[in-house]
Design an enzyme around this catalytic site. Structure first.
Site, PDB file in Angstrom:
ATOM      1  CB  SER A 151      -0.974  -0.019   1.180  1.00 56.58           C
ATOM      2  OG  SER A 151      -1.882   1.050   1.105  1.00 56.58           O
ATOM      3  CG  HIS A 152       0.325   3.709   3.395  1.00 53.26           C
ATOM      4  ND1 HIS A 152      -0.486   2.625   3.580  1.00 53.26           N
ATOM      5  CD2 HIS A 152       0.752   4.079   4.623  1.00 53.26           C
ATOM      6  CE1 HIS A 152      -0.558   2.344   4.881  1.00 53.26           C
ATOM      7  NE2 HIS A 152       0.191   3.202   5.528  1.00 53.26           N
TER       8      HIS A 152
ATOM      9  CE  LYS B  42      -5.691  -6.055  -0.159  1.00 52.51           C
ATOM     10  NZ  LYS B  42      -6.565  -5.080   0.514  1.00 52.51           N
TER      11      LYS B  42
ATOM     12  CG  ASP C 214      -2.651   4.166  -1.579  1.00 57.75           C
ATOM     13  OD1 ASP C 214      -3.454   4.151  -2.531  1.00 57.75           O
ATOM     14  OD2 ASP C 214      -2.616   3.274  -0.710  1.00 57.75           O
TER      15      ASP C 214
ATOM     16  CG  ASP D  91      -2.991  -0.495  -2.591  1.00 61.73           C
ATOM     17  OD1 ASP D  91      -2.917   0.643  -2.092  1.00 61.73           O
ATOM     18  OD2 ASP D  91      -3.673  -1.407  -2.089  1.00 61.73           O
TER      19      ASP D  91
ATOM     20  CG  ASP E  32      -6.085   1.063  -0.908  1.00 60.82           C
ATOM     21  OD1 ASP E  32      -5.196   1.926  -0.830  1.00 60.82           O
ATOM     22  OD2 ASP E  32      -6.113   0.041  -0.193  1.00 60.82           O
ATOM     23  NE  ARG E  33      -3.964   3.725   2.969  1.00 58.34           N
ATOM     24  CZ  ARG E  33      -3.582   3.754   4.240  1.00 58.34           C
ATOM     25  NH1 ARG E  33      -3.272   4.905   4.807  1.00 58.34           N
ATOM     26  NH2 ARG E  33      -3.514   2.645   4.942  1.00 58.34           N
TER      27      ARG E  33
ATOM     28  CE  LYS F 135      -7.528   1.738   2.373  1.00 55.04           C
ATOM     29  NZ  LYS F 135      -7.715   0.507   3.152  1.00 55.04           N
TER      30      LYS F 135
END
Length: 543
Positions: A113-114, A126, A277, A279, A281-282, A376
């Site tokens: 992710s971030h 995941k 971010d 991946d 999702d943010r 998200k």
């Protein structure tokens, strides 16, 4: 042909709130990735034989090598079909959408992710289940248990799959389909938002700036904002995904997206700014010289949902993570719809979404989403805001200020103390928990403590209970201070302190949050002894 490889278990493969994250060097150990993937496949064996899986990641260092390994293990475990994003690039929300569209058994997402990337950075993996959402805790705990006892894994003979060229390939009995995930996701978004109206607004002169942070959303953003919506070339910055994210930290907040923030603060800056971010999702939303907190963003979108085509019939309910401000609660009360308070972690929204109890949901950690996927979705949130700007014909700042005047403002901040000693962090939490009874009735920042607890969640759908999700100090309905240790880092511990107070005085409603919350910020240190336990005089990141 496949082979059985004898192995020894690793004892550190427990997935966190967003899968297994470790430094790249850990994943590069012989058998480390293979063990975890086999443990996963062992736990979902009945679902994956002959079935379809979706596979991709955020393009960070080790992504390509991991995909080749996972394909070989999938073939040896009799998976029928794997859909791979071209170049190994596949945003997390796009994977969720693809799982749902194809009725796949699940998906494997390679991302931290971030977290920073590169050879010295982090890597992650995941599993997303059949509904497109992160694997529930019951499954991740089974995977962890299996990983501690695994003694073999199955893997096909080496065969390189050209993941840069769309097409269908064969790996033993496994079909590997390499696709362009950008086109599929863009088509999906056009069913939710009024692209024509947004296009007209951009043609009329509204200027946008999107920072892809050299992460996964670059190709998606260029295709959607510049090609489909007609924003000028160059509206998308840092749009080429890089294995080390260009040396940056792909976390869309005021600290790590500083260049975008400076651009939006300039007198001649764009009208609308956003970032996503690693991946995808943010999201972070900015107006001209104006920052929209993720908590306020969720509340504004909920209050205005019927203005957007995909939600024109209204929303059935909303949900927020416990540390997220109570701004959306006030919207839900006005709309007379349920508002659920869940632990941090998107998987907790999944049951509510699947049961059609909520339509919109969000977290203060720059995550917003809806029932269109089970993750998200950063670009979805940006398009929602653009659609809203096109309909309301107001600036970002005016929309938010108008919202505050109607519902009141939940003045909010989060202070992050990163990479602190884990023992000291847990010592702080344990000491504070032991003092709960003595805190009741104490006065801090002119407010009396009315309750103190360790947040626990009883899932209204499956009845499961999740405990120890953060320590809450409550000052009635007016204010809260929350202390929580984050589960997304790979080094030391991160202490997050969330501070919130409702403000209804119009003369103060637009003031700086750090100024309005100064007394509560000082109270947080007094109550928990942050300096005493951590040795830190100030947080590393303030949002």
């Amino acid at each position: 042909m496949s082979q059985t490889v004898t192995t020894r278990p690793f004892q550190d493969q427990r997935p966190g709130t967003s899968g297994l994250r470790k430094p790249v060097s850990v994943f590069q150990q012989p058998h480390y990735l293979e063990n975890f993937v086999q443990a996963l496949f062992d736990c979902v064996a009945k679902d994956i034989v002959g079935a379809t899986l979706v596979l991709g990641g955020d393009g960070r260092y080790h992504n390509r090598e991991a995909i080749q390994t996972i394909l070989r293990i999938a073939a040896a475990n009799k998976v029928g079909h794997v859909v791979v994003g071209r170049g190994g690039i596949y945003s997390t929300p796009a994977v969720s959408a693809a799982i749902r569209k194809r009725h796949a058994a699940g998906g494997i997402i390679l991302s931290a992710s971030h977290n920073p990337g590169g050879p010295e950075g982090d890597f992650g993996i995941k599993y997303n289940s059949r509904n497109g959402g992160p694997a529930p805790e019951s499954l991740t705990e089974r995977i962890f248990s299996r990983s501690k006892e695994i003694d073999r894994y199955f893997i096909a003979e080496p065969q390189h799959i050209d993941i840069d060229r769309p097409g269908t390939y064969r790996l033993d009995t496994l079909n590997v389909e390499v696709i362009d995930p950008v086109e599929e996701y863009a088509q999906f978004m056009q069913r939710l938002f009024d692209f024509e109206r947004i296009r007209e607004m951009l043609q009329e002169g509204l200027r946008i700036s999107f920072d892809a942070m050299h992460a996964v959303t670059g190709p998606y953003a260029k295709a959607i904002f510049e090609d489909l919506l007609g924003a000028p070339q160059g509206s998308v910055h840092n749009g080429i995904p890089l294995a080390d994210f260009g040396g940056g930290h792909p976390d869309p907040n005021l600290t790590y997206a500083a260049a975008l923030v400076a651009q939006m603060q300039a007198p001649d800056g764009p009208d609308f700014g956003a970032a996503s971010d690693g991946d995808g999702d943010r999201n972070m939303i900015l107006g001209k010289q104006f920052f929209v907190t993720p908590s306020d963003s969720l509340a504004v979108l909920a209050a205005n949902a019927t203005r957007v085509p995909g939600y024109k019939d209204g929303i059935v309910g909303v949900a927020r993570s416990m540390p997220t401000s109570r701004a959306v609660d006030r919207v839900a009360a006005a709309l007379d719809i349920p508002c659920f308070e869940t632990p941090t972690g998107w998987k907790f929204f999944g049951n509510l979404l699947d049961a059609d109890r909520i339509t919109l949901c969000g977290e203060e950690s720059f995550g917003t989403g809806s029932n269109h996927v089970r993750e998200k979705d950063g670009l979805w949130a940006v398009l929602f805001w653009l659609n809203l700007l096109a309909v309301r014909k107001q600036s970002v700042a005016d929309i938010v200020r108008e919202h505050w005047r109607e519902y009141g403002r939940d003045v909010y901040t989060r202070h992050d103390y990163e990479n602190i000693d884990a023992t000291a962090a847990h010592g702080l939490m344990n000491a504070l928990r032991d003092r709960f009874d003595t805190l009741i009735g104490q006065v801090h920042a002119g407010l009396s403590v009315t309750a103190a607890d360790d947040f626990a969640y009883d899932d209204p759908i499956d009845g499961s209970r999740t405990e120890h999700q953060g320590l809450r100090i409550l000052f009635g309905n007016e204010a809260r201070i929350i202390f929580r240790l984050s589960g997304t880092g790979t080094q030391g511990a991160t202490l997050r302190v969330y501070i919130e107070r409702q403000e209804t005085r119009d003369t103060h409603i637009d003031a700086d949050a750090q100024v309005l919350l100064r007394s509560l910020i000082e109270a947080a240190d007094t109550i928990a002894g942050i300096r005493k336990h951590t040795g830190r005089n100030a947080p590393d990141v303030i949002t």
